[in-house]
Design an enzyme around this catalytic site. Structure first.
Site, PDB file in Angstrom:
ATOM      1  N   SER A 129     -11.795 -54.487 -16.088  1.00 14.58           N
ATOM      2  CA  SER A 129     -10.733 -55.055 -16.934  1.00 14.58           C
ATOM      3  C   SER A 129     -10.925 -56.570 -17.097  1.00 14.58           C
ATOM      4  O   SER A 129     -10.618 -57.122 -18.164  1.00 14.58           O
ATOM      5  CB  SER A 129      -9.340 -54.737 -16.382  1.00 14.58           C
ATOM      6  OG  SER A 129      -9.083 -55.448 -15.199  1.00 14.58           O
TER       7      SER A 129
ATOM      8  N   MET B 297     -18.484 -55.843  -6.112  1.00 13.34           N
ATOM      9  CA  MET B 297     -18.118 -55.545  -4.729  1.00 13.34           C
ATOM     10  C   MET B 297     -19.339 -55.482  -3.809  1.00 13.34           C
ATOM     11  O   MET B 297     -19.521 -54.541  -3.044  1.00 13.34           O
ATOM     12  CB  MET B 297     -17.333 -54.228  -4.673  1.00 13.34           C
ATOM     13  CG  MET B 297     -16.012 -54.305  -5.408  1.00 13.34           C
ATOM     14  SD  MET B 297     -14.994 -55.691  -4.822  1.00 13.34           S
ATOM     15  CE  MET B 297     -13.411 -55.295  -5.534  1.00 13.34           C
TER      16      MET B 297
ATOM     17  N   HIS C  84     -10.839 -63.773  -7.087  1.00  8.47           N
ATOM     18  CA  HIS C  84     -10.337 -63.020  -5.942  1.00  8.47           C
ATOM     19  C   HIS C  84      -8.825 -62.850  -6.088  1.00  8.47           C
ATOM     20  O   HIS C  84      -8.116 -63.815  -6.382  1.00  8.47           O
ATOM     21  CB  HIS C  84     -10.682 -63.731  -4.631  1.00  8.47           C
ATOM     22  CG  HIS C  84     -10.314 -62.904  -3.453  1.00  8.47           C
ATOM     23  ND1 HIS C  84     -11.055 -61.796  -3.071  1.00  8.47           N
ATOM     24  CD2 HIS C  84      -9.261 -62.965  -2.614  1.00  8.47           C
ATOM     25  CE1 HIS C  84     -10.460 -61.232  -2.035  1.00  8.47           C
ATOM     26  NE2 HIS C  84      -9.371 -61.912  -1.737  1.00  8.47           N
TER      27      HIS C  84
HETATM   28  C1  GAR Z   1     -10.097 -57.707  -9.518  1.00  5.31           C
HETATM   29  O1  GAR Z   1      -8.763 -57.651  -9.081  1.00  5.31           O
HETATM   30  C2  GAR Z   1     -10.869 -58.764  -8.742  1.00  5.31           C
HETATM   31  O2  GAR Z   1     -10.086 -59.874  -8.411  1.00  5.31           O
HETATM   32  C3  GAR Z   1     -11.248 -57.983  -7.519  1.00  5.31           C
HETATM   33  O3  GAR Z   1     -11.639 -56.730  -8.011  1.00  5.31           O
HETATM   34  C4  GAR Z   1     -10.836 -56.413  -9.141  1.00  5.31           C
HETATM   35  C5  GAR Z   1     -11.736 -55.918 -10.253  1.00  5.31           C
HETATM   36  O4  GAR Z   1     -10.985 -55.449 -11.337  1.00  5.31           O
HETATM   37  N1  GAR Z   1     -12.301 -58.629  -6.796  1.00  5.31           N
HETATM   38  C6  GAR Z   1     -12.355 -58.680  -5.470  1.00  5.31           C
HETATM   39  O5  GAR Z   1     -11.530 -58.161  -4.737  1.00  5.31           O
HETATM   40  C7  GAR Z   1     -13.530 -59.467  -4.904  1.00  5.31           C
HETATM   41  N2  GAR Z   1     -13.401 -59.650  -3.505  1.00  5.31           N
HETATM   42  P1  GAR Z   1     -11.680 -55.131 -12.722  1.00  5.31           P
HETATM   43  O6  GAR Z   1     -12.941 -54.304 -12.408  1.00  5.31           O
HETATM   44  O7  GAR Z   1     -10.672 -54.328 -13.488  1.00  5.31           O
HETATM   45  O8  GAR Z   1     -12.045 -56.433 -13.379  1.00  5.31           O
END
Ligand code: GAR
Length: 201
Positions: free
Chosen positions: A12, A89, A108
């Site tokens: 997203s 990740m 983050h």
């Molecule tokens: C987001 O909330 C980002 O901040 C988090 O993963 C999600 C990805 O959402 N990242 C972490 O936790 C990194 N440590 P998305 O795939 O919908 O963009």
């Protein structure tokens, strides 16, 4: 300036960044969506958006170093200037970080240095903090650690569930990340030790 977004899952944030490139908020070329996970929905979003994709799967390599070496070669061959981690990740090794010094941004979903790691939203919610938020920072060799670019807080409401909080954190992310990328790509961020100064040109 050409940049790559790295994503492992939903994507997203990738979508919000792509929209900000297309509406001119970010004046840089979104040249690549890279994923370490063939099943990432982010790959589908990139294909739909007409953004080139690359998939490399670490477990298909002998070791993390050879995986990252291939990735670095690809990024340099395609003249990628900077990298935006958006739900990537996987921890980058010091080798990778040194190949792009001061040129990797991460988002983050908590107010760092609180609630580092994979589950920032859930960890803050279950801890019972009254305020959480979003942090965008430069990546250094330690996890969720580098100098902070932008940070915004969000009050946790009495009626919030983990699900409603997740929605609000993601909405904030989708506003904040394009702002940070625009500042970086316009040369308006200067790192001095742990501080990031926003300069007006
Ligand atoms: C987001 O909330 C980002 O901040 C988090 O993963 C999600 C990805 O959402 N990242 C972490 O936790 C990194 N440590 P998305 O795939 O919908 O963009």
């Amino acid at each position: 300036m050409k940049f790559a977004v790295f994503a492992s899952g939903n994507g997203s944030n990738f979508q919000a960044i792509d929209a900000a490139v297309k509406n001119g908020q970010i004046k840089a070329e979104l040249a690549l969506l890279f994923s370490n996970n063939r099943k990432a929905y982010a790959l589908q979003r990139a294909q739909d958006a007409g953004v080139p994709t690359l998939e490399l799967v670490p477990k298909e390599y002998a070791n993390p170093q050879s995986f990252e070496r291939d990735l670095v070669i690809y990024l340099k061959e395609h003249a990628i200037d900077f990298i935006v981690l958006a739900g990537y990740m996987r921890i980058l090794t010091p080798y990778f970080v040194r190949e792009f010094p001061g040129k990797i941004l991460n988002i983050h979903p908590s107010l760092l240095p609180s609630f580092k790691g994979m589950n920032g939203i859930k960890d803050a919610f279950t801890y019972g903090v009254k305020t959480t938020g979003v942090t965008i920072h430069f990546v250094d060799e330690k996890m969720d650690h580098g100098p902070i670019i932008l940070q915004e807080s969000l009050a946790i409401r009495e009626e919030d569930t983990l699900e409603t909080l997740e929605v609000r954190v993601h909405e904030l992310e989708h506003q904040l990340y394009p702002q940070a990328i625009a500042l970086f790509s316009e040369g308006k961020l200067k790192i001095k030790g742990r501080k990031v100064h926003i300069i007006s040109l």
